[in-house]
Design a protein around this motif. Structure first.
Motif, PDB file in Angstrom:
ATOM      1  N   THR A   1       7.193  -2.004  -0.494  1.00 59.98           N
ATOM      2  CA  THR A   1       6.989  -2.164   0.952  1.00 59.98           C
ATOM      3  C   THR A   1       5.543  -2.622   1.116  1.00 59.98           C
ATOM      4  OG1 THR A   1       8.512  -0.371   1.540  1.00 59.98           O
ATOM      5  CG2 THR A   1       6.825  -0.922   3.169  1.00 59.98           C
ATOM      6  N   ILE A   2       5.304  -3.512   2.079  1.00 61.71           N
ATOM      7  CA  ILE A   2       3.928  -3.995   2.324  1.00 61.71           C
ATOM      8  C   ILE A   2       3.621  -3.780   3.804  1.00 61.71           C
ATOM      9  CG2 ILE A   2       2.354  -5.971   2.150  1.00 61.71           C
ATOM     10  CD1 ILE A   2       4.361  -7.290   0.220  1.00 61.71           C
ATOM     11  N   PHE A   3       2.392  -3.320   4.118  1.00 58.75           N
ATOM     12  CA  PHE A   3       2.049  -3.171   5.542  1.00 58.75           C
ATOM     13  C   PHE A   3       0.591  -3.525   5.821  1.00 58.75           C
ATOM     14  CE2 PHE A   3      -0.455   0.731   5.238  1.00 58.75           C
ATOM     15  CZ  PHE A   3       0.029   1.334   4.089  1.00 58.75           C
ATOM     16  N   SER A   4       0.388  -4.053   7.027  1.00 58.69           N
ATOM     17  CA  SER A   4      -0.959  -4.340   7.549  1.00 58.69           C
ATOM     18  C   SER A   4      -1.092  -3.641   8.885  1.00 58.69           C
ATOM     19  CB  SER A   4      -1.125  -5.824   7.864  1.00 58.69           C
ATOM     20  OG  SER A   4      -1.147  -6.592   6.724  1.00 58.69           O
ATOM     21  N   ILE A   5      -2.278  -3.140   9.180  1.00 56.93           N
ATOM     22  CA  ILE A   5      -2.517  -2.500  10.477  1.00 56.93           C
ATOM     23  C   ILE A   5      -3.673  -3.225  11.180  1.00 56.93           C
ATOM     24  CG2 ILE A   5      -3.136  -0.335  11.652  1.00 56.93           C
ATOM     25  CD1 ILE A   5      -2.045   1.168   9.182  1.00 56.93           C
ATOM     26  N   TYR A   6      -3.432  -3.598  12.427  1.00 58.14           N
ATOM     27  CA  TYR A   6      -4.450  -4.256  13.261  1.00 58.14           C
ATOM     28  C   TYR A   6      -4.682  -3.427  14.511  1.00 58.14           C
ATOM     29  CZ  TYR A   6      -3.488  -8.483  10.550  1.00 58.14           C
ATOM     30  OH  TYR A   6      -3.330  -9.398   9.535  1.00 58.14           O
ATOM     31  N   ARG A   7      -5.896  -3.537  15.067  1.00 61.61           N
ATOM     32  CA  ARG A   7      -6.143  -2.954  16.385  1.00 61.61           C
ATOM     33  C   ARG A   7      -5.647  -3.961  17.423  1.00 61.61           C
ATOM     34  NH1 ARG A   7     -11.035  -1.482  15.079  1.00 61.61           N
ATOM     35  NH2 ARG A   7     -10.482   0.601  14.399  1.00 61.61           N
ATOM     36  N   ARG A   8      -4.966  -3.515  18.443  1.00 67.28           N
ATOM     37  CA  ARG A   8      -4.468  -4.451  19.456  1.00 67.28           C
ATOM     38  C   ARG A   8      -5.632  -5.097  20.204  1.00 67.28           C
ATOM     39  NH1 ARG A   8      -1.180  -1.159  23.913  1.00 67.28           N
ATOM     40  NH2 ARG A   8      -0.777  -3.263  24.620  1.00 67.28           N
TER      41      ARG A   8
ATOM     42  N   GLN B   1      -7.787  -6.911   9.815  1.00 69.43           N
ATOM     43  CA  GLN B   1      -6.980  -5.739   9.439  1.00 69.43           C
ATOM     44  C   GLN B   1      -7.882  -4.498   9.387  1.00 69.43           C
ATOM     45  OE1 GLN B   1      -3.775  -6.893   6.172  1.00 69.43           O
ATOM     46  NE2 GLN B   1      -5.613  -8.138   5.913  1.00 69.43           N
ATOM     47  N   VAL B   2      -7.425  -3.405   9.953  1.00 73.74           N
ATOM     48  CA  VAL B   2      -8.189  -2.158   9.837  1.00 73.74           C
ATOM     49  C   VAL B   2      -7.709  -1.351   8.631  1.00 73.74           C
ATOM     50  CG1 VAL B   2      -8.842  -1.953  12.264  1.00 73.74           C
ATOM     51  CG2 VAL B   2      -6.713  -0.952  11.518  1.00 73.74           C
ATOM     52  N   ALA B   3      -6.516  -1.636   8.189  1.00 75.27           N
ATOM     53  CA  ALA B   3      -5.993  -0.987   6.983  1.00 75.27           C
ATOM     54  C   ALA B   3      -4.844  -1.842   6.462  1.00 75.27           C
ATOM     55  CB  ALA B   3      -5.502   0.421   7.284  1.00 75.27           C
ATOM     56  N   ALA B   4      -4.591  -1.716   5.172  1.00 74.19           N
ATOM     57  CA  ALA B   4      -3.468  -2.431   4.561  1.00 74.19           C
ATOM     58  C   ALA B   4      -3.032  -1.653   3.332  1.00 74.19           C
ATOM     59  CB  ALA B   4      -3.897  -3.845   4.171  1.00 74.19           C
ATOM     60  N   GLY B   5      -1.760  -1.781   3.016  1.00 75.29           N
ATOM     61  CA  GLY B   5      -1.300  -1.050   1.836  1.00 75.29           C
ATOM     62  C   GLY B   5       0.061  -1.521   1.372  1.00 75.29           C
ATOM     63  N   TYR B   6       0.472  -0.929   0.280  1.00 73.40           N
ATOM     64  CA  TYR B   6       1.834  -1.178  -0.199  1.00 73.40           C
ATOM     65  C   TYR B   6       2.359   0.079  -0.862  1.00 73.40           C
ATOM     66  CZ  TYR B   6      -0.363  -1.923  -4.814  1.00 73.40           C
ATOM     67  OH  TYR B   6      -1.087  -1.774  -5.965  1.00 73.40           O
ATOM     68  N   ILE B   7       3.672   0.111  -0.963  1.00 74.64           N
ATOM     69  CA  ILE B   7       4.334   1.175  -1.703  1.00 74.64           C
ATOM     70  C   ILE B   7       5.110   0.501  -2.811  1.00 74.64           C
ATOM     71  CG2 ILE B   7       6.042   3.042  -1.617  1.00 74.64           C
ATOM     72  CD1 ILE B   7       4.625   2.092   1.641  1.00 74.64           C
ATOM     73  N   ILE B   8       5.009   1.026  -4.005  1.00 74.08           N
ATOM     74  CA  ILE B   8       5.824   0.508  -5.101  1.00 74.08           C
ATOM     75  C   ILE B   8       6.816   1.599  -5.490  1.00 74.08           C
ATOM     76  CG2 ILE B   8       3.928   1.036  -6.742  1.00 74.08           C
ATOM     77  CD1 ILE B   8       5.076  -1.170  -8.545  1.00 74.08           C
ATOM     78  N   TYR B   9       8.098   1.241  -5.423  1.00 68.46           N
ATOM     79  CA  TYR B   9       9.157   2.144  -5.858  1.00 68.46           C
ATOM     80  C   TYR B   9       9.465   1.720  -7.292  1.00 68.46           C
ATOM     81  CZ  TYR B   9       9.399   2.147  -0.748  1.00 68.46           C
ATOM     82  OH  TYR B   9       9.086   2.181   0.595  1.00 68.46           O
ATOM     83  N   GLY B  10       8.761   2.298  -8.239  1.00 74.01           N
ATOM     84  CA  GLY B  10       8.864   1.863  -9.626  1.00 74.01           C
ATOM     85  C   GLY B  10       9.238   3.028 -10.517  1.00 74.01           C
ATOM     86  N   SER B  11       8.698   3.025 -11.742  1.00 76.78           N
ATOM     87  CA  SER B  11       9.004   4.144 -12.643  1.00 76.78           C
ATOM     88  C   SER B  11       8.478   5.434 -12.007  1.00 76.78           C
ATOM     89  CB  SER B  11       8.437   3.908 -14.040  1.00 76.78           C
ATOM     90  OG  SER B  11       7.116   3.452 -13.948  1.00 76.78           O
TER      91      SER B  11
END
Ligand code: AHG
Ligand code: MN
Ligand code: MN
Length: 335
Positions: free
Chosen positions: A134-141, A161-171
């Protein structure tokens, strides 16, 4: 400052978020709550992914998304779960998702933030038990509080972007994110239902020996990329390509490498999406000491004009990205 306040491996994500918030005395706590909402949705999606084969949620959903790509059942499920968590959380006014054509209003008109997301990345790998993300970016409006968010709120440069991240569903399942003060990775402990800090202050190696691209498309790559791939072979680099951007990115981030999705005959602007794939990973790689460009221009400096616009991507260890750009620049001199 970051180093003095470095938190030990094993710190829970909740505690980490709380301690980071304390470093900003005037922070209202809404971004912290938003990050917790994302972590909660992640746990739910993780559970559904882990049991997908048993729950009968592998396979296609029977519809195409806005890009004309076949939606998988888990694409749809992840999309619903993340939207629900963000709506319930209350901090987000508007969402952009790979799976929805237009902007999504949460009804939280007082929400300060906008989220852009690829709820499930690497869909072609769902049914074969290979890592997805999953990938996400967060912005201030930018628009006034109290109204729905606007398209302008959603088409901000990646530098905003004020924050950004990802989730890896892996091992194992990991959440990796940045708020602009370095990159930290958390590993999920399913029996406790908690994320724990496992990879503090991630820095990517300056150089690497891994290149990642779909070389099946090589005949329609730009000449500079073809020449770079020959160079990789002369250098005896390793080719590694999972076909889930998050997983390929994560490996190269930790080990050193470069990921390329150049223009092809089928996708003249590359395949990946600027707003909810490239920008988040670009912020993370820069925070980790790496680089992300479209072959010549920094990804974070690009101004999006459309929600689902595609953009070529060269991302990874800074020396490797520079080398790719050298080859591309030489191509244009040669023409
Ligand atoms: P998504 O599943 O969100 O549509 O993304 C798939 C992307 C990306 O994850 C991956 O790197 C790339 O598509 C693979 O594309 P190819 O099959 O063309 O190599
Ligand atoms: Mn994707
Ligand atoms: Mn996706």
């Amino acid at each position: 400052m970051d180093d003095q306040l470095a938190l030990p491996v094993g710190t829970t994500l909740d505690r980490f978020i709380m301690r980071k918030q304390e470093e900003f005395p005037f922070a209202s706590g809404e971004l912290s709550q938003l990050l917790r909402d994302i972590a909660l949705a992640t746990k739910i999606v993780n559970r559904e992914i882990n049991r997908a084969g048993l729950l009968g949620v592998t396979g296609t959903f029977g519809q195409q998304n806005v890009q004309g790509e076949e939606q998988q059942k888990l694409d749809v499920i992840a999309n619903i779960r993340f939207i629900r968590a963000l709506r319930n959380g209350g901090e987000v006014c508007t969402i952009i998702s790979e799976e929805e054509e237009g902007i999504i209003q949460t009804g939280n008109t007082k929400g300060k933030y906008v989220v852009a997301m690829d709820p499930l990345d690497g869909s072609s790998n769902i049914d074969v038990n290979v890592a997805i993300g999953t990938i996400f970016s967060i912005y201030r409006r930018l628009s006034d509080n109290g109204e729905d968010g606007t398209l302008e709120d959603c088409l901000q440069d990646g530098t905003k972007q004020v924050a950004a991240g990802y989730i890896i569903y892996g091992s194992s399942t990991m959440l990796v994110y940045t708020t602009g003060c370095g990159v930290n990775g958390f590993t999920y402990e399913p029996s406790l239902g908690e994320f724990f800090l496992s990879h503090p202050n991630i820095k990517t190696p300056q150089d690497g020996k891994i290149y990642s691209c779909n070389e099946g498309n090589v005949n329609s790559f730009p000449d500079g990329i073809k020449a770079y791939l020959n160079y990789c072979k002369e250098q005896h680099y390793s080719a590694r390509y999972i076909g889930s951007l998050v997983a390929d990115f994560h490996r190269n981030l930790l080990k050193g490498g470069v990921y390329l999705y150049p223009p092809t005959a089928k996708s003249p602007n590359g395949k990946l999406r600027l707003v909810y794939e490239c920008n988040a990973l670009a912020m993370i790689i820069e925070q980790a000491g790496g680089k992300a460009t479209d072959g010549s221009e920094r990804i974070l400096d690009k101004t999006p004009t459309e929600l689902h616009q595609r953009c070529p991507l060269v991302i990874g260890s800074p020396d490797m990205v520079d080398k790719v750009e050298e080859f591309l620049a030489a191509e244009f001199v040669a023409v």
